[in-house]
Write an enzyme that holds these catalytic residues in place. Structure first.
Site, PDB file in Angstrom:
ATOM      1  N   CYS A  47       0.841  -1.203   0.000  1.00 49.28           N
ATOM      2  CA  CYS A  47       0.000   0.000   0.000  1.00 49.28           C
ATOM      3  C   CYS A  47       0.878   1.256   0.000  1.00 49.28           C
ATOM      4  CB  CYS A  47      -0.918  -0.018   1.225  1.00 49.28           C
ATOM      5  SG  CYS A  47      -1.898   1.485   1.418  1.00 49.28           S
ATOM      6  N   CYS A  84      -0.285   4.037   2.353  1.00 49.09           N
ATOM      7  CA  CYS A  84       0.016   3.790   3.773  1.00 49.09           C
ATOM      8  C   CYS A  84       1.499   3.982   4.069  1.00 49.09           C
ATOM      9  CB  CYS A  84      -0.358   2.358   4.171  1.00 49.09           C
ATOM     10  SG  CYS A  84      -1.929   1.788   3.533  1.00 49.09           S
ATOM     11  N   ASP A  85       2.366   3.455   3.219  1.00 48.71           N
ATOM     12  CA  ASP A  85       3.789   3.343   3.564  1.00 48.71           C
ATOM     13  C   ASP A  85       4.717   4.228   2.741  1.00 48.71           C
ATOM     14  OD1 ASP A  85       3.021   1.398   5.360  1.00 48.71           O
ATOM     15  OD2 ASP A  85       3.311  -0.234   3.942  1.00 48.71           O
TER      16      ASP A  85
END
Ligand code: NDP
Length: 318
Positions: A135, A138-139
């Protein structure tokens, strides 16, 4: 037979948020939490994009906190897998069963989640959260100014590569064929982005670690006469699709009437704007119907929306 007003299947942010809202609306929820509770966040490391945690929070801690909130509200939750749903048209009730019990209910919230597809190569699991990610939203932030690669040839891979091109210093987009599933506009944007280098006809054959973090990848060209290629990088984003966990509930048995299909051709639960499926009384929340956003905060919001719709229906019907 135990009866609850609403049965929720799933204990990720979607299911637990639905439970919290339903309980507070006095709508007597029961949660089948699954043997492996907590959804994808249970397998994540630091979460920095869930509001309310200025220094971030570990995924499993966030889920433990949500479970604690559910328990503090005395919401019944059993950590077992629901296996079937059957509707009785005569009284409009559903029977939701696990191996251990059956619960009858007026409404069901499916909060089944999804799982990113894996490359299924050695070290992938070990390096997940240590250089391997599923993701970019997200990261991606952890790879500011670093070199990363995105694997895949669909819209997700191109979207992730474009997103990462604004954060990382260099983005490789690696695809196993020389044509793409992604839409032309995404492909054009990536081609025109000087930060993105597209490598085709190549598969990741090996992940190499150093001090327990990803250090490089080895690519195998699908043309056997071409040499293997090693790329040194810090982040590998696997964007080769998701599998919604809907196989058990793709069809719902309606007593005396046969079965109704709930999923679309990609396995996602189909819902209307109020998150209700094509079986009245069955709602869906989170990644099992959402193939666009796939974010914990959106899943939680969908759980909240389902609860509010059930509350409105119940007020309307009483
Ligand atoms: P897709 O199924 O569209 O694409 C998956 C990609 O991964 C394909 O290119 C496939 O290769 C590749 N792939 C699959 N398995 C492997 C493997 N084991 N090793 C290497 N590569 C692999 O999934 P997406 O997540 O990209 O998209 C899902 C849906 O969501 C699509 O309908 C898409 O259009 C939509 N979407 C739309 C967006 C938007 O409109 N902004 C953004 C993101 C997604 P191959 O082509 O060879 O099969």
């Amino acid at each position: 037979m135990i009866k609850h007003k609403t049965v929720i299947i799933g204990s990720g942010p979607a299911g637990l948020t639905a439970g919290i809202y339903l309980k507070r609306a006095n709508l007597d929820p029961f949660i089948y939490g699954g043997y492996e509770y907590g959804g994808q966040l249970q397998k994540t490391t630091l979460v920095e994009n869930f509001p309310g945690f200025p220094d971030g929070i570990e995924g499993p801690t966030l889920m433990e906190n949500m479970i604690k909130q559910v328990k503090n509200l005395s919401i019944p939750i059993e950590f077992e897998d629901a296996l079937s749903i059957e509707k009785d048209e005569d009284n409009g009730e559903f029977l939701v069963s696990s191996k251990e019990r059956s619960v009858s209910t007026d409404n069901v919230v499916l909060a089944l989640g999804s799982n990113p597809r894996k490359l299924s190569i050695p070290l992938e699991e070990k390096l997940s959260g240590r250089g391997v990610s599923y993701c970019a939203t997200c990261d991606g932030f952890f790879y500011k100014g670093k070199t990363v690669a995105v694997i895949g040839g669909g819209d997700s891979a191109f979207e992730e590569a474009l997103y990462l091109s604004k954060i990382a210093s260099k983005v490789y987009l690696i695809h196993r064929r020389d044509s793409f599933k992604a839409s032309n506009i995404m492909i054009e944007r990536a081609k025109q982005n000087s930060n993105i280098e597209i490598i085709t006809n190549s598969e990741v054959q090996e992940l190499i670690e150093s001090n327990n973090v990803l250090e490089s990848i080895v690519l195998r060209n699908t043309n056997p006469s071409e040499d293997r290629k090693r790329i040194v990088l810090q982040g590998l984003f696997v964007a080769i699709g998701h599998t919604p966990n809907t196989s058990l509930f793709s069809n719902i048995k309606i007593k005396g009437k046969g079965e109704v299909k709930l999923i679309d051709e990609n396995g996602y639960i189909q819902v209307n704007e109020f998150l209700e499926t094509n079986v009245k009384g069955i709602y869906s929340a989170g990644d099992c119907d959402d193939h666009i956003y796939r974010q914990a905060v959106v899943a939680a919001a969908e759980g909240c929306k389902c609860a509010i719709m059930i509350e409105r229906q119940s007020t309307y019907n009483s």
